[in-house]
Design a protein around this motif. Sequence first.
Motif, mmCIF file in Angstrom:
data_model
loop_
_atom_site.group_PDB
_atom_site.id
_atom_site.type_symbol
_atom_site.label_atom_id
_atom_site.label_comp_id
_atom_site.label_asym_id
_atom_site.label_seq_id
_atom_site.Cartn_x
_atom_site.Cartn_y
_atom_site.Cartn_z
ATOM 1 N N ASP A 1 -0.069 3.433 52.594
ATOM 2 C CA ASP A 1 -0.642 4.688 52.135
ATOM 3 C C ASP A 1 -0.209 4.912 50.689
ATOM 4 O O ASP A 1 0.983 5.037 50.402
ATOM 5 N N HIS A 2 -1.174 4.907 49.759
ATOM 6 C CA HIS A 2 -0.837 5.032 48.344
ATOM 7 C C HIS A 2 -2.028 5.561 47.564
ATOM 8 O O HIS A 2 -3.127 5.699 48.091
ATOM 9 N N CYS A 3 -1.793 5.875 46.307
ATOM 10 C CA CYS A 3 -2.838 6.351 45.409
ATOM 11 C C CYS A 3 -2.728 5.566 44.109
ATOM 12 O O CYS A 3 -1.628 5.265 43.641
ATOM 13 N N HIS A 4 -3.860 5.249 43.509
ATOM 14 C CA HIS A 4 -3.863 4.514 42.244
ATOM 15 C C HIS A 4 -3.775 5.437 41.035
ATOM 16 O O HIS A 4 -3.669 4.968 39.906
ATOM 17 N N GLY A 5 -3.812 6.736 41.259
ATOM 18 C CA GLY A 5 -3.742 7.690 40.157
ATOM 19 C C GLY A 5 -2.321 7.890 39.658
ATOM 20 O O GLY A 5 -1.354 7.363 40.205
ATOM 21 N N THR A 6 -2.219 8.671 38.609
ATOM 22 C CA THR A 6 -0.922 9.029 38.034
ATOM 23 C C THR A 6 -0.648 10.495 38.323
ATOM 24 O O THR A 6 -1.506 11.349 38.092
ATOM 25 N N LEU A 7 0.537 10.792 38.837
ATOM 26 C CA LEU A 7 0.917 12.183 39.054
ATOM 27 C C LEU A 7 1.406 12.773 37.745
ATOM 28 O O LEU A 7 2.199 12.159 37.029
ATOM 29 N N GLU B 1 -0.406 17.547 39.598
ATOM 30 C CA GLU B 1 -1.801 17.140 39.725
ATOM 31 C C GLU B 1 -1.872 15.626 39.624
ATOM 32 O O GLU B 1 -0.958 14.975 39.111
ATOM 33 N N CYS B 2 -2.966 15.071 40.132
ATOM 34 C CA CYS B 2 -3.162 13.631 40.100
ATOM 35 C C CYS B 2 -4.401 13.320 39.272
ATOM 36 O O CYS B 2 -5.377 14.063 39.303
ATOM 37 N N THR B 3 -4.353 12.208 38.551
ATOM 38 C CA THR B 3 -5.490 11.817 37.719
ATOM 39 C C THR B 3 -6.637 11.247 38.552
ATOM 40 O O THR B 3 -7.754 11.130 38.055
ATOM 41 N N GLN B 4 -6.386 10.926 39.793
ATOM 42 C CA GLN B 4 -7.432 10.406 40.679
ATOM 43 C C GLN B 4 -8.105 11.594 41.373
ATOM 44 O O GLN B 4 -7.466 12.328 42.121
ATOM 45 N N GLU B 5 -9.388 11.793 41.113
ATOM 46 C CA GLU B 5 -10.106 12.960 41.622
ATOM 47 C C GLU B 5 -10.055 13.115 43.130
ATOM 48 O O GLU B 5 -9.949 14.223 43.641
ATOM 49 N N ASP B 6 -10.137 12.016 43.864
ATOM 50 C CA ASP B 6 -10.190 12.118 45.323
ATOM 51 C C ASP B 6 -8.810 12.091 45.993
ATOM 52 O O ASP B 6 -8.717 12.003 47.207
ATOM 53 N N CYS B 7 -7.741 12.213 45.222
ATOM 54 C CA CYS B 7 -6.393 12.238 45.784
ATOM 55 C C CYS B 7 -6.181 13.568 46.499
ATOM 56 O O CYS B 7 -6.356 14.636 45.910
ATOM 57 N N THR B 8 -5.806 13.497 47.760
ATOM 58 C CA THR B 8 -5.613 14.716 48.542
ATOM 59 C C THR B 8 -4.159 14.973 48.893
ATOM 60 O O THR B 8 -3.816 16.038 49.380
ATOM 61 N N ASP B 9 -3.298 14.008 48.669
ATOM 62 C CA ASP B 9 -1.889 14.157 49.029
ATOM 63 C C ASP B 9 -1.031 13.786 47.829
ATOM 64 O O ASP B 9 -0.931 12.627 47.454
ATOM 65 N N ARG B 10 -0.427 14.765 47.202
ATOM 66 C CA ARG B 10 0.297 14.554 45.954
ATOM 67 C C ARG B 10 1.796 14.302 46.160
ATOM 68 O O ARG B 10 2.615 14.736 45.378
ATOM 69 N N ARG C 1 3.713 8.358 47.285
ATOM 70 C CA ARG C 1 2.398 7.698 47.330
ATOM 71 C C ARG C 1 1.950 7.192 45.965
ATOM 72 O O ARG C 1 0.948 6.509 45.853
ATOM 73 N N HIS C 2 2.654 7.563 44.909
ATOM 74 C CA HIS C 2 2.215 7.264 43.548
ATOM 75 C C HIS C 2 3.218 6.363 42.823
ATOM 76 O O HIS C 2 4.410 6.627 42.812
ATOM 77 N N GLY C 3 2.668 5.323 42.209
ATOM 78 C CA GLY C 3 3.511 4.403 41.451
ATOM 79 C C GLY C 3 3.807 4.898 40.045
ATOM 80 O O GLY C 3 4.754 4.454 39.407
ATOM 81 N N PHE C 4 2.981 5.831 39.574
ATOM 82 C CA PHE C 4 3.140 6.334 38.212
ATOM 83 C C PHE C 4 3.275 7.850 38.241
ATOM 84 O O PHE C 4 2.405 8.555 38.757
ATOM 85 N N ILE C 5 4.358 8.356 37.662
ATOM 86 C CA ILE C 5 4.640 9.794 37.617
ATOM 87 C C ILE C 5 5.110 10.123 36.205
ATOM 88 O O ILE C 5 6.023 9.482 35.688
ATOM 89 N N VAL C 6 4.461 11.108 35.569
ATOM 90 C CA VAL C 6 4.838 11.490 34.213
ATOM 91 C C VAL C 6 5.036 12.998 34.123
ATOM 92 O O VAL C 6 4.458 13.763 34.884
ATOM 93 N N ASP C 7 5.850 13.402 33.190
ATOM 94 C CA ASP C 7 6.054 14.808 32.879
ATOM 95 C C ASP C 7 4.957 15.226 31.901
ATOM 96 O O ASP C 7 4.637 14.470 30.976
#
Length: 72
Positions: free
Chosen positions: A11-17, A31-40, A44-50
Amino acid sequence: MECLSCQTGSDHCHGTLIVHVDGMFGRNKIECTQEDCTDRLLARHGFIVDCLDLAGGCGCTAVLADSVRRAG
């Protein structure tokens, strides 16, 4: 070509948090850069930025600066 997480069915997302700082309440908004991401969830996210590290900045910086001015 699929990523390893896709291949293994993880279970993962390709977007960036993007973590936004809300200076008034001391809480983070996410927020996530992937529009269809429903679980933040962070896991689940490999990339997280401030948000303060975004190129061009973020509107949160004005809120944070205003909060600091009022507190000081």
